[in-house]
Design a protein around this motif. Sequence first.
Motif: not given
Lengths: 756, 367, 346
Positions: B264, B270-271, B274-276, C80, C180, C183-184
Amino acid sequence: MTGARLVGSGVLLLDLRDGAAGPAEHQVHEALRNHRFRESGRALVVDDVANLTENHSVYEALRVSKLIHGVVRVAIGPPVGRPTGSVLRTTPVLDGEGAATLWVGDPDGVGWEIDLARVLAPEAVPTMAGPALQMLLDVLCIPDVFDRVVTLAGHLPGRVACPGAIVVAGLVGPDELAEAQARAIRAVAGTSDEPGLDPDELDPLLDLEAGDPYSRVLPSSVADLRYRAAVGQCQEALDQVMAILGPLGPAVHGQPGRLVWQQVVAAGRALADFRALLTEQFVQVDGRNGLDDAQRQRLRNEVGIVAERPPDTDGPALTSRIRDRVVAAIGGGRSLWAVRYGLRDVAERAAPAGSGARVHELAEICPDSTIDRLAAPPPFSWRTFEPWVVGAVLGCCFLAGLAGWPAGPLLGLGWTAGVGLAMLRRPVAADHGSHVGSGPVATLLHLLLGLTGAAAGGWAGAMVPVPLLGRVALLVAAVSALVFVLRYWWSRAVDDWLAALALLPAAAAAIALNDALTEVAWAEWALSDVRRRSSDATRDVAQVLAEAAAALTDRADLEFGVDVGSRTGSSLRTELDRVVTADIEDATLLALAPCWDSLRIGRANLGDGLVGRLDDLLADYRRHLELRGAAERPPFARRSAHRAALTETVWQSSPELERILRNPSPAGLMVQLCDADDIGLLRPAAGLTMLLRFAPQAAQVVFTDETSHGPGAAGDLAEVLWTESGNLGGALRLVPLRTDAVESAWPASANEDYLR
Amino acid sequence: MTSSAATMLEGLAVRSVRCPICLDTFDWPSGDVLYHYEERGGRQPLAMPLGIDELKRRDILRTAELRCPNPSRDTPAHFLPVSYASYAEPLVVGLVGETESGKSHLLAAMIAQIQRGGLQPYGLKVDPVDIGQHEDYLRDRVEPLILRGEKIPGTGEDVTSYADALLITSAAGTRPVAFFDVAGGNLVKTGQPSRFLAGVGALIFVVDPGTALQQRGLGDRSAPREAVRSRDPAFDVVLSRLGAGAQYLDVPAAVVLNKADRLRFQSPVDFWMRRPGNGGRIDSRRLREESRDVYALLYEHNAHAWLRPFHECRRCTLHFASATGGEPDGDRYPRGVRPWRVLDPLVALLAMTGVIPGSESAAVGVL
Amino acid sequence: MDVTKDATKKAGSELDFVDPHGRRQSWTVHYGPSSDSAGTAVRSRTVTSDGGRTVVQRWVPAELATRVPASCDPLENEVRAGVRLAGRFRDAFPTEVVRLIGYDLDRAEPFLLLSPYRGVAVAEVAGRLGLAEQRQFEVSLFRSLLLLAEADIVHAGLTSTAVRWDGKAVQISDFSYAAVVGDPRVARRESAWASPNQRAGTGVAEAADDIWAAGMVVLHAVSGRADPLPDLAGRGPALQNLLRDVFAADGAQRPSAADLLRRLDAHTYLPPAADGVQQAFAEGRQVFDRVLTEKWPPTPTVALLPAPELPRHRMARGQIALLVAAVLVVATGVAVAMALLFGGSR
């Protein structure tokens, strides 16, 4: 406590109790060396009755000192031999002129009314302002009183007496004083959330920024040449265009069109050159981080800008500028926080932005479009065959033809000549061949037009004969109409072109560029270093003020509690606040004084020792207020009208003092500073008991005012001593001791010198 | 006196169906005893009084079950709803991967998410096929993992086993979806796998970053494996048995890089971690972008063997997911289990198989 | 195996962790006293290894980490960002950013290790920096943002306490809110330093978020006022020039860190990326696209041709001549007609 201290306006207070003679003497010397009381020369010595002999050396030192001309000794303690009636045992060192010894048998004293032989507890004495001994010392610290006591001592046997006193303090009590101090300290410090002072009030460079920037640019420098070239070329181009517009337009004046065109292009180039020079220098010199000598040299040589530091802006001068403004602001009642914020703003404003940041202004003043219009001028749009012109030519030549031979063809020829001239004067690009080529053809066509009209007119004239008068009228009308047409037709074209070229705005842009250059040369180049230094200095001062404000607030919190009771403001309180606030301001400024020296010589930590100095001054001031009251000027303070007003307000309503002052008898009820049992040791004979009535000078006006006290109000008060200062007023009586009360003795360690 | 099942089932259309659990085909409904599953008492034979009102009878039948005849007798007793015949052909989803790849965890996390309503945003209604077995699955698998953070035992080596089956209802109708755990290995050994493979409708290939990328978790304190693996036997066997190679397989597939929590902090995981969720909307473009990144990551680590499904199935998406959200410490997950993006592969498969209808679904796994 | 519980022991304890490049490390360490950072679950203390290296450990107590998993989010964000930065800069790791030494977030008591802090929080020197130092500070601050943007990291929590200053260079610390790019955004209503979008939590994180916050830090550093307003009105010309558009509501309007460095006349050099691995990744993406294209051969589509440009109407020279001729003819006609008229009347 053994210590030496200069109080108020210069009575040296020496406390020799609990001290050995040797160190005490040393201390006296020390005190004499260190304190600036030469002007006063008064020493008030507090000693223990038991020590008087041992301290002989001290008194001797005081007596022989050239700095001291008056010594009052307060000897505290029970009589050395009550049964034998001897009170003091001392060397005769202080029985000469300029000295007095006051015996205090009991610091608390006893209420004693000599007339009635009445003895009371000391608390029973009304209006006594505080503990008797403290009051006595406070009163003796008033120089006028001191001097009078020394004088009166001359009337006393052995210059020894037992003092009695009744003292009224001003209406400002200790609580009110404390509150006033707390309020004043907080007012001077201010709070962190208040708005900053207007930076204009503090800006040390304000006058410089308003200075004359034009003196910065050297004539006949590169920049100036280019500037003159730009303006001159624009002017020349404008003149030439105006010339071809002249009264007879194309016919008489002006250069051929090609040259006019070239002149316009040259103007554009000159303007572009000027702007390019500025842009280059703006970017390269910048000045945000200061200018080095090479850059200054380069500016002078290449741009002709004198970027020397203006006079009167070196470190010391700058320091003075800042100091003057800060002192004025603080003295003017601005809080330290407000001044600090204001200084911060000044510091930020003073930071030079650099000329690089202003390059975009050049493009705004003189946009590319202005230059482009000149460098590549829009075509001169003279429409050769405008319908109305064609119609007018035909019509006029027809009329002329109608007027009779050879008017028509001649007018046609004349017209053609005019058009031909205009064709030659038409501004065209040098490399634009074809446009010129169309000139002769167009001219011929115009000739054809004229001749056609004339022919038609001639033919019509042949058909319809016109009377001579009519012919003349027709001819005149035709000729003048055509002249008007040619002029209007041409000048409209020139006007349009001129408007499209925008030569005037271009010249104005050159001037504006020069203004910008001079302004930048001044603000960003000449003042670069000064502004940087000013920015740093004001920031440092702001930081010092922040420290001072913090120290003040801390002290107020520590000594007076965090919250101060706020009573409704009376006039007394207002006056008191004014005086105390002004004093605190002065104390702060005094504490800040060394910081200016540090700033002047460029030392790093301006605030070194500030907090200590401030604390000392505030402690002194607090003591001063407690001892002397607000009405007396502390040594560091300015004179102010408020202080007198305060004194007046304080004493205005003091009937107690007035009663004391108007009673000339020394035998009234006072606190006698001895034990009730020791009264027998005193000799209260009427002629020998000395009375001293005193009151602050400010109160004199109040008590001698005949309108409120009736005529002769001043008479009773003739002998009253009006002291220059003080919160205290009242009466002091000196009761002599019995004749044998003072024994002569020498210290056990005495050497031969003493016995000479 | 109660009526026999035969009379009870009167009037229901009979149709040949395939059981999603044993994968046998038979006529339905058939059987003698109606059952009803009750929360407390488990499965009870259903007594229905004679002459019951027709409306009540139908209501009872809606929730009643019959035992699956399971003609091949190779599966423990299981039950199907009486109304099973009215549903579309079952979709059999196989989870392919090695024992250690975390298939069981992934499936348990998926079922847990579904149970929490994870498919609702996509307009899907979910019911169990066999309530009893579903309850067992929840009790034995989901709850220990999700609620108590315990590691659950994997399925045995070389075994293809039924896990759970759900009825998924969308605008397009109700479709039974059965999940099978395919351990790979020797699939030829038993008869059942071949039947499974014949009926498989979608595949989830589970990639273990431990073997594929040589990425071991910190919590994995076992000795490193001796050899770098360049092939995945489970993937190979399943793909070859389905006849891959000559042409593209038309079985939709989703490749899941499981245990992505280990990665992660690495780009591009890592990108993506975190995407919702995009709120119940299928976004084929985003699926493609994620697939591209998963592919590239495996490619970068020379894990070509695990990319076979993408090369050989015509419609294939690739996903990052983590069934547990963290590493185990012994037999427990010390910080609890927080599944990440476990439903995305299933949603992609449901879109590719048409369970979730729509034009965007049609574009999933397609250029 | 929870080694941190032995913190109070005199003897060194074992500390296992992974460094930002994925390598396992095992140190024998001694722990310093711990401190609570107000408002967050994360605690910190210094850790000294037997090798004499001192680092900062930030951790969440086991009980809290288990009960409230979200309490570890700040650590997750920090790691991160740290791993991303380490991956981008490797050996050329910039001094302007606090460096991640290692981490283990999968244990009961998750922790991470950071290089020691340098200098003091900017809040402590705010309003005291001289011009030269102020400029150096600004250059260093925007340089750090350039580096973050290069690694696609949005700090999202820049304040005068998160930015430290040692008189030479800033050190960006506390990546608790780091995101990043893309990111939201996480809503941060309480933060006066965040841009409006960040406070509202709308849209996705972008480098411009940090530009706003850095502008606030600069304002604080210059003015010394702890509650700066994102407003340049009344500010000095130097500051106005530097921070032009920094507080634009739209992130796209704000200058980039490189723009700001150029305004400061500072270089925008970046250490070259270590790209060996990146290349393989990029290649993988290309292969993916190729394979997908092979699977789904493109169906031909009709390309829209641009509309042909209409020729502009322009009067030809010939037309002018025609016009002139016509005028002549008409004029002659008029003349003749007049002549006839006058002739007729005679």
